[in-house]
Design a protein around this motif. Sequence first.
Motif, PDB file in Angstrom:
ATOM      1  N   ALA A   1      92.211  23.980 145.526  1.00  9.50           N
ATOM      2  CA  ALA A   1      91.870  25.408 144.926  1.00  9.50           C
ATOM      3  C   ALA A   1      90.411  25.586 145.216  1.00  9.50           C
ATOM      4  N   LEU A   2      90.133  26.751 145.207  1.00 10.88           N
ATOM      5  CA  LEU A   2      88.819  27.318 145.284  1.00 10.88           C
ATOM      6  C   LEU A   2      87.651  26.340 144.682  1.00 10.88           C
ATOM      7  N   ALA A   3      88.046  25.775 143.546  1.00  9.10           N
ATOM      8  CA  ALA A   3      87.061  24.716 142.768  1.00  9.10           C
ATOM      9  C   ALA A   3      87.154  23.714 143.541  1.00  9.10           C
ATOM     10  N   GLY A   4      88.178  23.160 144.274  1.00  5.97           N
ATOM     11  CA  GLY A   4      88.073  22.044 145.060  1.00  5.97           C
ATOM     12  C   GLY A   4      87.207  22.098 146.197  1.00  5.97           C
ATOM     13  N   TYR A   5      87.223  23.220 146.908  1.00  6.95           N
ATOM     14  CA  TYR A   5      86.235  23.502 148.069  1.00  6.95           C
ATOM     15  C   TYR A   5      84.657  23.458 147.421  1.00  6.95           C
ATOM     16  N   LEU A   6      84.576  24.109 146.357  1.00  2.00           N
ATOM     17  CA  LEU A   6      83.247  24.105 145.695  1.00  2.00           C
ATOM     18  C   LEU A   6      82.762  22.647 145.393  1.00  2.00           C
ATOM     19  N   GLY A   7      83.727  22.147 144.941  1.00  2.00           N
ATOM     20  CA  GLY A   7      83.212  20.394 144.589  1.00  2.00           C
ATOM     21  C   GLY A   7      82.923  19.591 146.094  1.00  2.00           C
ATOM     22  N   ILE A   8      83.812  19.972 147.026  1.00  2.00           N
ATOM     23  CA  ILE A   8      83.247  19.326 148.261  1.00  2.00           C
ATOM     24  C   ILE A   8      81.882  19.694 148.617  1.00  2.00           C
ATOM     25  N   ALA A   9      81.569  21.084 148.582  1.00  2.00           N
ATOM     26  CA  ALA A   9      80.273  21.302 148.896  1.00  2.00           C
ATOM     27  C   ALA A   9      79.081  20.701 148.008  1.00  2.00           C
ATOM     28  N   LEU A  10      79.339  20.578 146.560  1.00  2.00           N
ATOM     29  CA  LEU A  10      78.537  19.659 145.875  1.00  2.00           C
ATOM     30  C   LEU A  10      78.263  18.656 145.986  1.00  2.00           C
ATOM     31  N   ILE A  11      79.297  17.649 146.529  1.00  3.72           N
ATOM     32  CA  ILE A  11      79.399  16.524 146.904  1.00  3.72           C
ATOM     33  C   ILE A  11      78.451  16.205 148.266  1.00  3.72           C
TER      34      ILE A  11
END
Length: 242
Positions: free
Chosen positions: A200-210
Amino acid sequence: MLLGTLLAAVFAFETFGIAHTSATNAGLIISLTIVFTPILDSAISDRRLPGRFFQAAVIAIGGVVLLASGGVFQAPNLGDLLVLAAAIIRAVHVTSMSKLTGNAPMNSFHLTTVQLSTCAMLFSAVSLFYGDSIPHFLARLDPGRTMLFLYLVVACTVFAFLIQTWAVRRTSPSRVSLLLGTEPVWAAIVGITVAHDPVALAGYLGIALILAGTAWGRSIEQRHRLAPAAGIDPRPVPAGRS
């Protein structure tokens, strides 16, 4: 052999944990090593990391949470807790390896061989009392499973821990843990491209934060580690002093 025993514990908790959770969750939770390792490293040494380092770690962990949950909170199951224990033990293993072998004239290949041989002896002994015997397990492998088994042994175990051992002895455990903290990103990439896992979009945001958290933390730790060599005191100056 002590390091090999710790490594065997990591393997055991990861293997039993992944049997009760998803591969994606396991790859995400094990990345919490990036938080546990600096805490252990600073606790047993006089080199206290700056607060900004832990801010970077929190950003990375926030990314892990988003990537794992897709923005929806889910209570951890038994597998998640076992993998969490593996992450803690892995942090102990990385820190212990640095402290016990960092300055020793020891060959990394030999050190890896002893560690994995210790694991092999421990698991071979346990297999006599738990589950299938090793000969019976190997006899049931077909060609496809044999190739996957060899991949896990050679690439994911021998090669991976040989490189980790070599790297830990030439840098700091905190930096190694930060680089290992990108593991959930690679897990997500493989999951999306090979297993076609939906993100989901939240997952892609999580990748960016990592990625942002690990890059920032690695930069902070490197500057802090190199400051004493340059004659700079990395500790903050108290108020009233120049």
